[in-house]
Design an enzyme around this catalytic site. Structure first.
Site, PDB file in Angstrom:
ATOM      1  N   CYS A   1     -62.501-101.135 117.424  1.00 14.92           N
ATOM      2  CA  CYS A   1     -62.732 -99.767 117.890  1.00 14.92           C
ATOM      3  C   CYS A   1     -63.852 -99.748 118.931  1.00 14.92           C
ATOM      4  O   CYS A   1     -64.748-100.592 118.900  1.00 14.92           O
ATOM      5  CB  CYS A   1     -63.124 -98.875 116.716  1.00 14.92           C
ATOM      6  SG  CYS A   1     -61.825 -98.764 115.488  1.00 14.92           S
TER       7      CYS A   1
ATOM      8  N   ASN B   1     -48.421-100.837 120.635  1.00 15.54           N
ATOM      9  CA  ASN B   1     -48.774 -99.538 120.088  1.00 15.54           C
ATOM     10  C   ASN B   1     -50.137 -99.111 120.606  1.00 15.54           C
ATOM     11  O   ASN B   1     -51.029 -99.927 120.813  1.00 15.54           O
ATOM     12  CB  ASN B   1     -48.747 -99.568 118.557  1.00 15.54           C
ATOM     13  CG  ASN B   1     -50.089 -99.897 117.954  1.00 15.54           C
ATOM     14  OD1 ASN B   1     -50.935 -99.014 117.772  1.00 15.54           O
ATOM     15  ND2 ASN B   1     -50.317-101.179 117.655  1.00 15.54           N
TER      16      ASN B   1
END
Length: 302
Positions: A128, A69
Site C-alpha cells: 500500500c 487487478n
C-alpha cells in the site's frame, strides 16, 4: 493417507492450502459451492480501519494465463468484518488469517491492535502507498519493510505476524530479512507484479487506474524463484503463492522451502480449485510413499 497438517509459527493447519487474500472474500460465497472447512486456512479480503470503496472501474483485465487487478482494497472495514464475518469463519474451523493494510504506520498499528487475539494470524499487506514517502509502497525498501513490521508487531501481544512481500523490489531476499529483523513471525510471497494493458482501439489503458497487479499461472516461475530465494535467506516460515493451479504447482513451492501455499487467481477459473489441490497433494504423497507433507519441504536438490 498422508498426514497433511502443517504448522506456521504455532498455528496448526489441517493442510497447507490457504485461500489467498482478495480472491475468496470472507468465504461465504464459496461455502455455497463446497464446505470450506476442508481448507487449511483463509486469508481474508484486505482489511482497513475504515471502509473503502476501491478504485474506479474498469479495474479487472484478463490476459494470457494472467489477470490484472486494480480493485484498490475495496472492503467494509475491520469492524464490519468482526461483526458480520468472523463468527462464520470460526465455525468452519479453518485458520483465520486477517490480511490488513494502511496508508500510515499508525494505520497498521491501529488495525493490528484491533484484531489482536481475535484471529489466528495477521498478514501484513505492505504494497500500500506510504503517504509520508510520496506514495511509495511500504514494501519497496528494506528499511521501510523493517519499520512497518516493527510497528505492527509492537501492537500484537497474542497474534503471530506474517508479512506479505512485494515482488516489485531489487532483492526479495533482502526484504525478507528486513521483515525478520522487524519481528515478523513468517513471510508470505509473492504479492502481484505491476503490469499494464492498453486498449489499442481506444489508445488508452484498459484499467482506469492505468496499472494493476498481475497474478495467475503465468507468474508462477517468477514466484517459485522468489520463494526459494526468501527461504534461503530467513529462518522464519515462508508461505508461497503465485500462479498455483494444481497440486503439482503447490509441490514446487513446498520443495523450494515453503511450509504452506496460498491459492488465488485459480479460484476465479475453477471454483473447486483448492479442494482439487488438496486431494491432488494427498494422491501425490501416497503415490511417492511420503507419509507426511512436511517431508517435502525444502526437498529441492541442486
Amino acid at each position: 493417507m498422508a498426514d497433511l497438517k502443517v504448522n506456521i509459527c504455532g498455528v496448526e493447519l489441517k493442510n497447507p492450502v490457504i485461500a489467498a487474500s482478495g480472491t475468496f472474500g470472507f468465504g461465504k460465497e464459496f461455502n455455497e459451492i463446497y464446505d470450506i472447512s476442508c481448507l487449511g486456512g483463509i486469508s481474508t479480503k484486505g482489511l482497513t480501519l475504515e471502509p473503502r470503496a476501491g478504485n474506479p472501474t474498469p479495474r479487472i483485465a484478463e490476459g494470457d494465463s494472467v489477470i490484472l487487478n486494480a480493485v484498490g482494497l475495496q472492503n467494509p472495514g475491520v469492524d464490519v468484518f468482526l461483526r458480520d464475518d468472523l463468527a462464520f469463519l470460526r465455525e468452519k474451523k479453518v485458520a483465520i488469517v486477517a490480511n490488513v493494510a494502511g496508508r500510515t504506520l499508525d494505520d497498521y498499528a491501529g488495525i493490528c491492535a484491533r484484531l489482536d487475539g481475535l484471529v489466528d494470524m495477521i498478514e501484513l499487506n505492505i504494497s500500500c502507498p506510504n503517504v509520508k514517502c510520496g506514495g511509495m509502497a511500504f514494501g519497496i525498501r528494506p528499511e521501510s519493510v523493517e519499520e512497518v513490521t516493527r510497528v505492527s508487531k509492537s501492537a500484537l501481544a497474542r497474534t503471530p505476524l506474517m508479512v506479505k512481500l512485494s515482488p516489485n523490489v531489487e532483492s526479495i531476499a533482502a526484504n525478507a530479512q528486513a521483515a525478520q529483523r522487524g519481528g515478523a513471525d513468517a513471510v508470505s510471497l509473492i504479492n502481484t507484479l505491476t503490469g499494464m494493458v492498453i486498449d489499442i482501439e481506444r489508445r488508452r489503458p484498459l484499467l482506469a487506474n492505468v496499472t494493476g497487479g498481475v497474478s495467475g499461472a503465468g507468474i508462477r516461475p517468477i514466484a517459485v524463484r522468489m520463494v526459494w530465494e526468501a527461504c534461503s535467506a530467513v529462518d522464519i516460515p515462508v508461505v508461497g503463492m503465485g500462479g498455483i493451479t494444481c497440486a503439482e504447482d503447490a509441490l514446487q513451492f513446498m520443495m523450494a522451502g515453503a511450509v504452506a501455499v496460498q491459492v488465488g487467481t485459480a479460484n476465479f477459473t475453477d471454483t473447486l480449485a483448492m479442494p482439487k489441490i488438496i486431494e491432488g497433494l494427498d494422491r501425490w504423497l501416497d503415490a511417492h510413499g511420503v507419509a507426511d507433507v512436511n517431508e517435502i519441504r525444502g526437498a529441492l536438490r541442486l
